[in-house]
Write an enzyme that holds these catalytic residues in place. Structure first.
Site, PDB file in Angstrom:
ATOM      1  N   THR A   1       0.813  -1.039  -0.085  1.00 33.47           N
ATOM      2  CA  THR A   1       0.224   0.140  -0.066  1.00 33.47           C
ATOM      3  C   THR A   1       0.905   1.020  -0.053  1.00 33.47           C
ATOM      4  O   THR A   1       1.838   1.414   1.144  1.00 33.47           O
ATOM      5  CB  THR A   1      -0.951  -0.122   1.312  1.00 33.47           C
ATOM      6  OG1 THR A   1      -1.609  -0.996   1.400  1.00 33.47           O
ATOM      7  CG2 THR A   1      -1.798   1.200   1.303  1.00 33.47           C
TER       8      THR A   1
ATOM      9  N   GLU B   1      -3.461  -4.569  -2.983  1.00 36.40           N
ATOM     10  CA  GLU B   1      -4.104  -5.867  -2.363  1.00 36.40           C
ATOM     11  C   GLU B   1      -5.001  -5.519  -1.252  1.00 36.40           C
ATOM     12  O   GLU B   1      -5.003  -4.661  -0.569  1.00 36.40           O
ATOM     13  CB  GLU B   1      -3.079  -6.675  -1.613  1.00 36.40           C
ATOM     14  CG  GLU B   1      -3.485  -7.843  -0.968  1.00 36.40           C
ATOM     15  CD  GLU B   1      -4.154  -8.870  -2.038  1.00 36.40           C
ATOM     16  OE1 GLU B   1      -3.470  -9.254  -3.138  1.00 36.40           O
ATOM     17  OE2 GLU B   1      -5.352  -8.854  -1.880  1.00 36.40           O
ATOM     18  N   PHE B   2      -6.382  -6.202  -1.486  1.00 36.66           N
ATOM     19  CA  PHE B   2      -7.372  -5.754  -0.504  1.00 36.66           C
ATOM     20  C   PHE B   2      -7.645  -6.919   0.653  1.00 36.66           C
ATOM     21  O   PHE B   2      -9.032  -7.217   0.984  1.00 36.66           O
ATOM     22  CB  PHE B   2      -8.789  -5.735  -1.423  1.00 36.66           C
ATOM     23  CG  PHE B   2      -8.570  -4.432  -2.283  1.00 36.66           C
ATOM     24  CD1 PHE B   2      -8.394  -3.224  -1.848  1.00 36.66           C
ATOM     25  CD2 PHE B   2      -8.220  -4.759  -3.697  1.00 36.66           C
ATOM     26  CE1 PHE B   2      -8.296  -2.216  -2.820  1.00 36.66           C
ATOM     27  CE2 PHE B   2      -8.076  -3.742  -4.671  1.00 36.66           C
ATOM     28  CZ  PHE B   2      -8.049  -2.444  -4.066  1.00 36.66           C
ATOM     29  N   LEU B   3      -6.854  -7.913   0.740  1.00 36.13           N
ATOM     30  CA  LEU B   3      -7.190  -9.162   1.687  1.00 36.13           C
ATOM     31  C   LEU B   3      -7.146  -8.553   2.959  1.00 36.13           C
ATOM     32  O   LEU B   3      -6.600  -7.587   3.490  1.00 36.13           O
ATOM     33  CB  LEU B   3      -6.163 -10.106   1.479  1.00 36.13           C
ATOM     34  CG  LEU B   3      -4.686  -9.691   2.115  1.00 36.13           C
ATOM     35  CD1 LEU B   3      -4.300  -9.730   3.290  1.00 36.13           C
ATOM     36  CD2 LEU B   3      -3.762 -10.801   1.264  1.00 36.13           C
ATOM     37  N   ARG B   4      -8.026  -9.173   3.808  1.00 36.24           N
ATOM     38  CA  ARG B   4      -8.215  -9.003   5.195  1.00 36.24           C
ATOM     39  C   ARG B   4      -7.499 -10.293   6.076  1.00 36.24           C
ATOM     40  O   ARG B   4      -7.560 -11.201   5.636  1.00 36.24           O
ATOM     41  CB  ARG B   4      -9.672  -9.216   5.688  1.00 36.24           C
ATOM     42  CG  ARG B   4     -10.700  -8.227   5.393  1.00 36.24           C
ATOM     43  CD  ARG B   4     -11.983  -8.780   5.315  1.00 36.24           C
ATOM     44  NE  ARG B   4     -12.206 -10.119   4.502  1.00 36.24           N
ATOM     45  CZ  ARG B   4     -13.474 -10.678   4.774  1.00 36.24           C
ATOM     46  NH1 ARG B   4     -14.173 -10.543   5.646  1.00 36.24           N
ATOM     47  NH2 ARG B   4     -13.233 -12.072   4.002  1.00 36.24           N
ATOM     48  N   GLU B   5      -6.796  -9.588   7.159  1.00 35.29           N
ATOM     49  CA  GLU B   5      -6.212 -10.807   8.084  1.00 35.29           C
ATOM     50  C   GLU B   5      -7.150 -11.732   8.473  1.00 35.29           C
ATOM     51  O   GLU B   5      -8.170 -11.295   8.941  1.00 35.29           O
ATOM     52  CB  GLU B   5      -5.237  -9.948   9.272  1.00 35.29           C
ATOM     53  CG  GLU B   5      -3.975  -9.354   8.363  1.00 35.29           C
ATOM     54  CD  GLU B   5      -3.375  -8.504   9.759  1.00 35.29           C
ATOM     55  OE1 GLU B   5      -3.585  -9.007  10.825  1.00 35.29           O
ATOM     56  OE2 GLU B   5      -2.635  -7.719   9.344  1.00 35.29           O
TER      57      GLU B   5
ATOM     58  N   LYS C   1      -6.819   1.942  -3.395  1.00 36.75           N
ATOM     59  CA  LYS C   1      -6.531   1.343  -2.345  1.00 36.75           C
ATOM     60  C   LYS C   1      -6.774   2.180  -1.284  1.00 36.75           C
ATOM     61  O   LYS C   1      -7.509   2.119  -0.037  1.00 36.75           O
ATOM     62  CB  LYS C   1      -5.200   1.032  -2.300  1.00 36.75           C
ATOM     63  CG  LYS C   1      -4.213   0.338  -1.092  1.00 36.75           C
ATOM     64  CD  LYS C   1      -5.077  -1.103  -0.547  1.00 36.75           C
ATOM     65  CE  LYS C   1      -4.927  -1.496   0.842  1.00 36.75           C
ATOM     66  NZ  LYS C   1      -4.408  -2.620   0.933  1.00 36.75           N
TER      67      LYS C   1
ATOM     68  N   ASN D   1     -10.070   1.835   1.812  1.00 37.05           N
ATOM     69  CA  ASN D   1      -9.734   1.553   3.350  1.00 37.05           C
ATOM     70  C   ASN D   1     -10.061   2.368   4.137  1.00 37.05           C
ATOM     71  O   ASN D   1     -10.855   2.493   5.138  1.00 37.05           O
ATOM     72  CB  ASN D   1      -8.248   1.191   3.327  1.00 37.05           C
ATOM     73  CG  ASN D   1      -7.923   0.058   3.492  1.00 37.05           C
ATOM     74  OD1 ASN D   1      -8.627  -1.198   3.195  1.00 37.05           O
ATOM     75  ND2 ASN D   1      -6.634  -0.471   3.864  1.00 37.05           N
TER      76      ASN D   1
ATOM     77  N   CYS E   1      -3.631  -1.962   9.283  1.00 38.42           N
ATOM     78  CA  CYS E   1      -3.898  -1.147   7.856  1.00 38.42           C
ATOM     79  C   CYS E   1      -4.758   0.064   8.225  1.00 38.42           C
ATOM     80  O   CYS E   1      -4.342   1.272   7.868  1.00 38.42           O
ATOM     81  CB  CYS E   1      -4.618  -2.196   7.068  1.00 38.42           C
ATOM     82  SG  CYS E   1      -3.791  -3.351   6.442  1.00 38.42           S
TER      83      CYS E   1
HETATM   84  C1  UDX Z   1      -8.440  -4.172   6.122  1.00 39.94           C
HETATM   85  C2  UDX Z   1      -9.316  -4.312   4.794  1.00 39.94           C
HETATM   86  O1  UDX Z   1     -10.523  -4.882   5.010  1.00 39.94           O
HETATM   87  C3  UDX Z   1      -8.479  -5.048   3.745  1.00 39.94           C
HETATM   88  O2  UDX Z   1      -9.068  -4.879   2.550  1.00 39.94           O
HETATM   89  C4  UDX Z   1      -7.203  -4.190   3.425  1.00 39.94           C
HETATM   90  O3  UDX Z   1      -6.596  -4.958   2.688  1.00 39.94           O
HETATM   91  C5  UDX Z   1      -6.357  -4.325   4.664  1.00 39.94           C
HETATM   92  O4  UDX Z   1      -7.184  -3.639   5.874  1.00 39.94           O
HETATM   93  P1  UDX Z   1      -7.862  -5.782   8.023  1.00 39.94           P
HETATM   94  O5  UDX Z   1      -7.025  -4.766   8.916  1.00 39.94           O
HETATM   95  O6  UDX Z   1      -7.069  -7.138   7.957  1.00 39.94           O
HETATM   96  O7  UDX Z   1      -8.054  -5.479   6.629  1.00 39.94           O
HETATM   97  O8  UDX Z   1      -9.097  -5.973   9.015  1.00 39.94           O
HETATM   98  P2  UDX Z   1     -10.748  -5.753   8.795  1.00 39.94           P
HETATM   99  O9  UDX Z   1     -11.469  -6.895   8.885  1.00 39.94           O
HETATM  100  O10 UDX Z   1     -10.930  -4.708   7.654  1.00 39.94           O
HETATM  101  O11 UDX Z   1     -10.897  -5.056  10.390  1.00 39.94           O
HETATM  102  C6  UDX Z   1     -10.120  -3.954  10.639  1.00 39.94           C
HETATM  103  C7  UDX Z   1     -10.782  -3.454  12.082  1.00 39.94           C
HETATM  104  O12 UDX Z   1     -11.956  -2.893  11.969  1.00 39.94           O
HETATM  105  C8  UDX Z   1     -10.619  -4.286  13.018  1.00 39.94           C
HETATM  106  O13 UDX Z   1     -10.245  -3.868  14.408  1.00 39.94           O
HETATM  107  C9  UDX Z   1     -12.187  -4.663  13.288  1.00 39.94           C
HETATM  108  O14 UDX Z   1     -12.551  -5.093  14.611  1.00 39.94           O
HETATM  109  C10 UDX Z   1     -12.806  -3.619  13.184  1.00 39.94           C
HETATM  110  N1  UDX Z   1     -14.346  -3.560  12.556  1.00 39.94           N
HETATM  111  C11 UDX Z   1     -14.550  -4.140  11.376  1.00 39.94           C
HETATM  112  C12 UDX Z   1     -15.279  -2.853  13.201  1.00 39.94           C
HETATM  113  O15 UDX Z   1     -15.072  -2.514  14.346  1.00 39.94           O
HETATM  114  N2  UDX Z   1     -16.644  -3.153  12.631  1.00 39.94           N
HETATM  115  C13 UDX Z   1     -16.889  -3.701  11.399  1.00 39.94           C
HETATM  116  O16 UDX Z   1     -17.995  -3.478  11.112  1.00 39.94           O
HETATM  117  C14 UDX Z   1     -15.723  -4.346  10.672  1.00 39.94           C
END
Ligand code: UDX
Length: 429
Positions: free
Chosen positions: A121, A151-155, A204, A208, A260
């Site tokens: 990113t 990349e848009f993957l979620r951990e 990207k 996010n 992220c």
């Molecule tokens: C994110 C993006 O979703 C992904 O597309 C990008 O590539 C990287 O950043 P990630 O950081 O792995 O992915 O986690 P994500 O599932 O998006 O959650 C991020 C945070 O938001 C977490 O702390 C989660 O608890 C919080 N969250 C998520 C909420 O509080 N409410 C929600 O409805 C969704």
């Protein structure tokens, strides 16, 4: 196709494994010798559902290899993916030194035409800088195309997101690398959006930031729900049924964290500032997120009053479920702030205990979630692990000095909890 991936973090390792899974020949490169050795020995440096089996299967099939030598990766592949970290600097801007170094190293190792794809990113305009760097440090006459492929993957769902992506974004300067990029992604059966490089880079950060905005929006609505006796789950359900809005990322709680969203928001605000635009909307998203944590802590102190010498059981340390990642975890921040108020902590997480040991001091790590409540004055849910829904509530209620549960992720049903004799406080309900 023969591909190399520079960087074996969440993005690089999972991307490499998924590319190998669909039949490409992949070399993963990392300058961290210990990490590469671990991978060569069959170990995995991160917890990510499905990844270990995927790596092992593809290593055994001879489609996935690991090395510390960038030149080996570059010489044996036609397409080189950059997936190195782009960490934040103290002022919120992005540290691009890893990208710059890798670009120089790729340039030095290139002896024939390559497609160099940026997956990290990065701020808008980075692709141009990478192309310029490769030109400057490369051998004369050796051509290359730079592509932005965010990349848009979620951990926690990385393999799933990579194997079944919503879209593939390919940012290019000329049409020359497009056919190859489409061929690489053909097995994934996802729409490929071809744009210019700057648009791809912006997609990207804009995506996010928008998702973070959605979370802050629902958290702001949760404040209104608490003040009026409405229920945030029902409001979110009603909003989410509008297909233009959608239900996902409308889960109110302790706020967002992770490696992220916080970083990308700060970076995007900084990028906008450098371009001359004050992105106040996103500053407000950050403010709401910070305030959400403060409001939750106030809920705890309003109920327990003085925290000094009280023992609190905390369920969840990872920044979200299905991961062992504790970077910028709201759960860790909550623990540290409770400790600052003088509380003693008993903590548990299904996967993140090891990583949490590195950041939390003077807490008791409890292996079994059902024994966390023993000797505690209250329980707190800090991460949305599905596992916690299976908590033995009766046992926990009896173990606590008072049956108080602060649910920062709205995992339980308020009515049911009250019927079972709990003092139950959640978010926006
Ligand atoms: C994110 C993006 O979703 C992904 O597309 C990008 O590539 C990287 O950043 P990630 O950081 O792995 O992915 O986690 P994500 O599932 O998006 O959650 C991020 C945070 O938001 C977490 O702390 C989660 O608890 C919080 N969250 C998520 C909420 O509080 N409410 C929600 O409805 C969704």
């Amino acid at each position: 196709m023969k591909l190399s991936i520079i960087g074996t973090g969440y993005v690089g390792l999972t991307t490499g494994a998924c590319f190998a899974e669909v039949g490409h020949e992949v070399i993963c490169v990392d300058n961290d010798t210990a990490k590469v050795q671990m991978l060569l020995d069959g170990g995995i440096p991160i917890y990510e559902p499905g990844l270990e089996e995927l790596v092992q299967r593809n290593v055994a099939a001879g489609r996935l290899r690991f090395t510390t030598h960038i030149a080996e990766g570059v010489s044996q592949s036609g397409v080189v993916f950059i997936a190195v970290p782009t960490p934040p600097q103290p002022d919120g801007s992005v540290d691009l030194s890893f990208i710059e170094r890798v670009a120089r190293e790729i340039a030095g190792a290139m002896t024939s035409y390559k497609i160099v794809v940026d997956k990290s990113t990065v701020p808008v305009n980075t692709g141009d800088k990478v192309a310029e760097t490769i030109r400057r440090y490369g051998k004369t006459g050796v051509e290359c195309d730079v592509v932005s492929n965010p990349e848009f993957l979620r951990e926690g769902f990385a393999v799933e997101d990579l194997m079944r992506p919503d879209r593939i974004v390919v940012g290019v300067r000329s049409p020359r690398p497009v056919a190859t990029m489409k061929e690489i992604y053909a097995p994934f059966d996802a729409p490929v959006l071809v744009t210019d490089i700057n648009s791809a880079e912006l997609i990207k950060h804009a995506s996010n930031s928008f998702l973070a905005l959605k979370i802050s929006y629902i958290n702001a609505i949760s404040v209104l729900c608490e003040a009026t006796g409405a229920n945030i789950q029902e409001v979110a359900n009603g909003m989410g049924m509008d297909v233009r809005i959608g239900r996902r990322f409308l889960q109110a709680g302790l706020g967002f964290g992770g490696s992220c969203f916080p970083k990308d928001l700060s970076a995007f605000i900084k990028i906008a500032e450098q371009i001359g635009y004050d992105f106040r909307l996103l500053k407000e998203v950050q403010r709401i997120n910070t305030e959400q944590m403060q409001r939750f802590l106030r809920k705890i102190t309003d109920t327990l009053w003085v925290l000094k010498d009280k023992t609190i059981g905390v369920l969840g340390l990872a920044f979200k479920q299905n991961t062992d990642d504790v970077r910028m975890s709201p759960a860790i921040e909550l623990c540290q702030r409770l400790q600052k108020e003088g509380a003693r902590l008993r903590v548990h997480d299904p996967k993140a205990m090891d990583k949490a040991r590195g950041v939390l001091q003077d807490v008791t790590f409890v292996d079994d979630m059902n024994t966390v409540a023993e000797g505690c004055d209250a329980l707190v849910v800090a991460t949305e692990w599905d596992d916690f829904k299976q908590l033995d509530l009766e046992r926990a209620r009896k173990a606590l000095t008072h049956p108080i549960l602060f649910d920062g992720r709205n995992l339980f049903d308020p009515e049911e909890m009250e019927q079972r004799g709990w003092i139950y406080k959640s978010v926006g309900r």
